[in-house]
Structures are given as C-alpha cells and as structure tokens.
Design an enzyme around this catalytic site. Structure first.
Site: not given
Ligand code: ZN
Length: 312
Positions: A14-15, A211, A213, A244, A253
């Site tokens: 996803r990310d 979460h 980055h 993002c 990440n």
């Molecule tokens: Zn993220």
C-alpha cells in the site's frame, strides 16, 4: 516494562507502491503480499480504498483482494489483511472486498487533512464515529491512523495536545488500535516517547502502532524509541520503498528487513525470516525496474550470517 517481541506490519503493497509512478501489475501486487506472508508477515496493509483518480496505483484494490481471497486460506495461516480508508465510501468498499481490518486515517493538521481527504478533521472524525459501529457489527478490526502526528508539511509543528485529543476521541469511538504516523519523517526518538506516553494516557487499553518514514534518517531510532515506550506494532515496507503522494518530498517507510534485523539482533522477536525478506527485497527491486532501494541490509548482508539464519 519493555516487551520481548514487536509486531512488524508490512505496508509495502500500500504505502510502498502508492508513490510509484509506473503502474505495477495486479499479479505483482498479489505476489508481494504472498512473498511477505512467506517471509513471516502476519499483518499486511494490502490495499487502500481511495479515489483512483488521485492515487492510480490503488485503482485495482478490489481485484488484488479478490485474488488474495482465492489464494488458499490466508486467515487459517493467521494472516490479517488491512485496507486503508479515508472516508465512509472507502470503508464500504473495504467491507465489500472482505478485508480483515480497516485502517481509517485522520490527519492531525487541518490543512493536510483537507488536502489528503478533502474534508475537515471534524468531518473525518464524524465519519470514523459512524463507521466504528458498523465495523464492530461486521466483525472487522478497526483502527485509526493519526497522520502527520509529528509535523505537517503545510503547517509545521503539530501540537502534542492535538494528537492526544484525536487519540482520546478515537478511543471513545471504540477503536482497537491507534497508529501515530510520521508521514513526512520529522519525528525524533524523544518526540516519539512523549507522544506515546500522552496517547497511552488519553486512550487507555488501546494498542499503539507507529508508522515512520525515513525521510531524515531518524526512522530506526524512532522505531527503537517506540518499542521502548510500549508501542506494540510498527509499519515497515520491504526495501524501504514508499511515501505519501500528497506530502512534498516524501520518502519511504523504514525498511522491513533493516527493522527486523535490528530487533532480532537485540533478541526481540519479530516472527520474520531474514533471508526470505532479503530475497523479497531483491525481487521487488526487479519489479520496480532495477532501481536502487533504500534498505541497507540487502546490500550489506546478514551478520553473523549463519547464526541469524539458524535462529529465524
Ligand atoms: Zn506512510
């Protein structure tokens, strides 16, 4: 007291992929999830249900889930597939796609929340309140991610009190987990400690997930601080890919394999197999056209190779 284990949630499907300009084949997205399962991932953020015009990479989220549901019984293996949602519409799609968990995002700064999901924070929180009851009724695990918990690309510093207030509100709605997201990579280890302590006080009994980055190279230090402060789960992406699409200069990440390596070196269990993770990073690099990925372990190799391989 610190825990002897940490849950590492794979978010590359996803990310990780959402910021890739080239569209990745649906079959490759499915394979990324299955390879992550083989490497030991038991919670995977597989897809997001967002506006395909804004995030084209996630347009096939329903297809990815449909194929995964046909791939043997992941639930029997204890695998939980997470779908990220930004609004009620996304939540309905997640439900239809048979995810195990819905992860609803609210952003801690008003400007970023409006840019990310087109409505005010108050609107988003009202939608979370609506869906929390529905999620419970449908037997879905329901979590909330507080985006930009450590700083906003548009408003600058984000007040700790704002993060704690959102956590308190979310906890009152009955969410089972609150994730603090450092969307733009500006957290430091002491900020992580302080915010986790505040959120614990504001949302007693709710699990804390972080979460990070690695935009300014503080990601692993923050991950360590989060574990020390009592976070039970960390989001990571294999190879360290991601970012993002709505945050300027966003980067990936913290890499799954680097994070797992660090914790396993400290004797903290993750449940992953490092050689398989390194293979997955290599495979993913091929899928992404051979470009260099941020993860370091895949370049440097395991240490001491035999001992770690035997232990995991
Ligand atoms: Zn993220």
């Amino acid at each position: 007291m610190t825990s002897s284990a940490i849950q590492v949630i794979e978010v590359a499907p996803r990310d990780g992929l959402q910021n890739e300009k080239t569209l990745i084949a649906t079959a490759d997205k499915v394979e990324l999830v299955l390879r992550s399962v083989a490497a030991g991932a038991r919670r995977i953020e597989a897809v997001s249900f967002v506006n395909a015009a804004r995030v084209p990479q996630m347009a096939d989220a329903g297809d990815v889930m449909a194929i995964l549901r046909g791939e043997g019984d992941l639930r029997a293996q204890g695998v939980s597939l997470i779908g990220l949602v930004l609004n009620r519409r996304g939540f309905d799609r997640a439900l239809e796609a048979d995810v195990d968990e819905a992860n609803f995002v609210v952003v801690a700064s008003e400007t970023f929340n409006r840019r990310n999901q087109g409505v005010s924070i108050a609107d988003t929180m009202a939608q979370i309140a609506d869906t929390a009851g529905l999620a419970k009724h449908e037997g879905l695990t329901f979590g909330v991610t507080i985006g930009a918990s450590f700083g906003c690309p548009f408003e600058g510093e984000v007040a700790e009190a704002q993060v704690a207030a959102l956590a308190r509100e979310a906890a009152a709605m009955g969410v089972s987990e609150i994730a603090l997201a450092d969307t733009i990579g500006v957290a430091d280890p002491m900020a992580v400690e302080r915010r986790i302590a505040l959120v614990k006080a504001a949302a007693p009994g709710v699990s804390i997930r972080c979460h990070f980055h690695n935009t300014r190279n503080t990601g692993l230090a923050n991950a360590y601080a989060a574990w020390r402060a009592g976070a039970s789960a960390l989001d990571t992406s294999v190879g360290g890919i991601g970012g993002c699409p709505f945050a300027p200069a966003a980067t990936g990440n913290i890499p799954t394999e680097d994070t797992v390596y660090m914790f396993e070196r400290m004797g903290i269990r993750t449940g992953y197999d490092l050689p398989t993770l390194i293979d997955t990073a290599g495979w993913l690099q091929g899928v992404l056209g051979g470009k260099a990925l941020p993860g370091m372990l895949a370049k440097a190799g395991l240490f001491p190779a035999a001992e770690i391989a035997a232990r995991t």
